[in-house]
Design a protein around this motif. Sequence first.
Motif, PDB file in Angstrom:
ATOM      1  N   PHE A 124       8.378   4.822  -5.881  1.00  0.00           N
ATOM      2  CA  PHE A 124       7.439   4.016  -7.368  1.00  0.00           C
ATOM      3  C   PHE A 124       8.244   2.860  -7.180  1.00  0.00           C
ATOM      4  CE2 PHE A 124       7.230   8.540  -7.745  1.00  0.00           C
ATOM      5  CZ  PHE A 124       6.145   8.651  -8.454  1.00  0.00           C
ATOM      6  N   MET A 125       7.456   1.885  -7.335  1.00  0.00           N
ATOM      7  CA  MET A 125       7.994   0.423  -7.223  1.00  0.00           C
ATOM      8  C   MET A 125       7.248  -0.580  -7.852  1.00  0.00           C
ATOM      9  SD  MET A 125       6.412  -0.288  -3.364  1.00  0.00           S
ATOM     10  CE  MET A 125       6.628  -2.070  -3.327  1.00  0.00           C
ATOM     11  N   LYS A 126       7.772  -2.020  -7.855  1.00  0.00           N
ATOM     12  CA  LYS A 126       7.023  -2.830  -8.607  1.00  0.00           C
ATOM     13  C   LYS A 126       6.034  -3.771  -7.323  1.00  0.00           C
ATOM     14  CE  LYS A 126      10.014  -3.305 -12.380  1.00  0.00           C
ATOM     15  NZ  LYS A 126      11.049  -4.232 -13.082  1.00  0.00           N
ATOM     16  N   GLY A 127       4.799  -3.528  -7.626  1.00  0.00           N
ATOM     17  CA  GLY A 127       4.202  -4.197  -6.543  1.00  0.00           C
ATOM     18  C   GLY A 127       3.617  -3.335  -5.466  1.00  0.00           C
ATOM     19  N   VAL A 128       3.017  -3.708  -4.431  1.00  0.00           N
ATOM     20  CA  VAL A 128       2.723  -2.608  -3.183  1.00  0.00           C
ATOM     21  C   VAL A 128       3.384  -3.196  -2.028  1.00  0.00           C
ATOM     22  CG1 VAL A 128       0.209  -2.398  -4.297  1.00  0.00           C
ATOM     23  CG2 VAL A 128       0.761  -4.365  -2.741  1.00  0.00           C
ATOM     24  N   PRO A 129       3.428  -2.269  -0.980  1.00  0.00           N
ATOM     25  CA  PRO A 129       4.298  -2.508   0.110  1.00  0.00           C
ATOM     26  C   PRO A 129       4.088  -3.629   0.635  1.00  0.00           C
ATOM     27  CG  PRO A 129       3.622  -0.259  -0.226  1.00  0.00           C
ATOM     28  CD  PRO A 129       2.843  -0.886  -1.129  1.00  0.00           C
ATOM     29  N   GLU A 130       2.678  -4.238   0.721  1.00  0.00           N
ATOM     30  CA  GLU A 130       2.182  -5.309   1.439  1.00  0.00           C
ATOM     31  C   GLU A 130       2.755  -6.518   0.650  1.00  0.00           C
ATOM     32  OE1 GLU A 130       0.076  -3.094   0.493  1.00  0.00           O
ATOM     33  OE2 GLU A 130       0.391  -1.918   2.291  1.00  0.00           O
ATOM     34  N   GLN A 131       2.930  -6.436  -0.620  1.00  0.00           N
ATOM     35  CA  GLN A 131       3.436  -7.494  -1.449  1.00  0.00           C
ATOM     36  C   GLN A 131       4.352  -6.939  -2.637  1.00  0.00           C
ATOM     37  OE1 GLN A 131       0.234 -10.194  -3.185  1.00  0.00           O
ATOM     38  NE2 GLN A 131       1.766 -11.685  -3.557  1.00  0.00           N
ATOM     39  N   PRO A 132       5.342  -6.601  -2.377  1.00  0.00           N
ATOM     40  CA  PRO A 132       6.332  -6.210  -3.368  1.00  0.00           C
ATOM     41  C   PRO A 132       6.702  -7.275  -4.193  1.00  0.00           C
ATOM     42  CG  PRO A 132       7.440  -5.831  -1.157  1.00  0.00           C
ATOM     43  CD  PRO A 132       6.329  -6.667  -1.098  1.00  0.00           C
ATOM     44  N   GLN A 133       6.845  -6.908  -5.788  1.00  0.00           N
ATOM     45  CA  GLN A 133       6.884  -7.931  -6.740  1.00  0.00           C
ATOM     46  C   GLN A 133       8.510  -7.876  -7.098  1.00  0.00           C
ATOM     47  OE1 GLN A 133       3.037  -7.350  -8.613  1.00  0.00           O
ATOM     48  NE2 GLN A 133       3.605  -9.652  -9.160  1.00  0.00           N
TER      49      GLN A 133
END
Lengths: 144, 128
Positions: free
Chosen positions: A41-50
């Motif tokens: 669970f993260m902020k953004g996506v793996p290609e473009q983490p935020q």
Amino acid sequence: MNVLTRKNPIFTCAKNIIRFNSTKSQEVIKKLVKNNKVVVFMKGVPEQPQCGFSNAVVQILRMHGVNYDAHNVLQDESLRQGIKEYSNWPTIPQIFINGEFIGGCDIMLQLHQSGDLIEELEKVGIRSTLLDKKDENNPKESQK
Amino acid sequence: MKSLFKTSKIFSRVLFEANRKMSIVNNPIEISIKSKLEENLRPSYLKIINESYMHNVPKNAETHFKVIVVSDEFKDLPLIKRHRRVNELLKTELQGGVHALSIIAKTPDQWKDETIEPSPNCRGGFGK
């Protein structure tokens, strides 16, 4: 916006109501964390983490060649709240292996640096690609 | 006349004190983090780093912190439980203004004064 809502009691109240109503149900989250061997669970996506912390987790998993489910909490406020409650952990990113909560960025980093991540992955049947790379470069070097 | 002089002296003293306090306490959250960790974990080493400046927040903000805690209390506790302990102690701060908390929790045995790297750069997600 955050400052404004935090200071104004009416806004705070409204925010809490929204938050209460929009927290994703624990059942839904249980399914999400068990849907893959590794779930992030993260902020953004793996290609473009935020967020730098989310990015660090993505980079670590990439180094180990792990396939995983990634959920962007910035796209879904109810998920953002729901996951914090599910794991009783106040910050994002959060990593689950085999449905079990592992920790956030600091813990991932430590597991990676100590070599324990390779073992954790092995336990659930994932072979870290770092092992192959190490074998190629330094066949004699131990894993840790 | 004498008492008036005395009152005004006291008054100016009070003003001075108030002023002094205000000028010192521009980092209330950092102070509260520090005292909670000190009180509860009795660390042999404690460092609180305000990393907010690395993010898209106003000057002097207290939103992003890194804490380095070295304490006997962490003995025999797995990493995740050490982090949970710190998170629990700083619950109020995390529910309030603190947005990111990076934790390094070690026992005195594990702690060699290694260089601690700063947290990763912001990637713009905060404040959106």
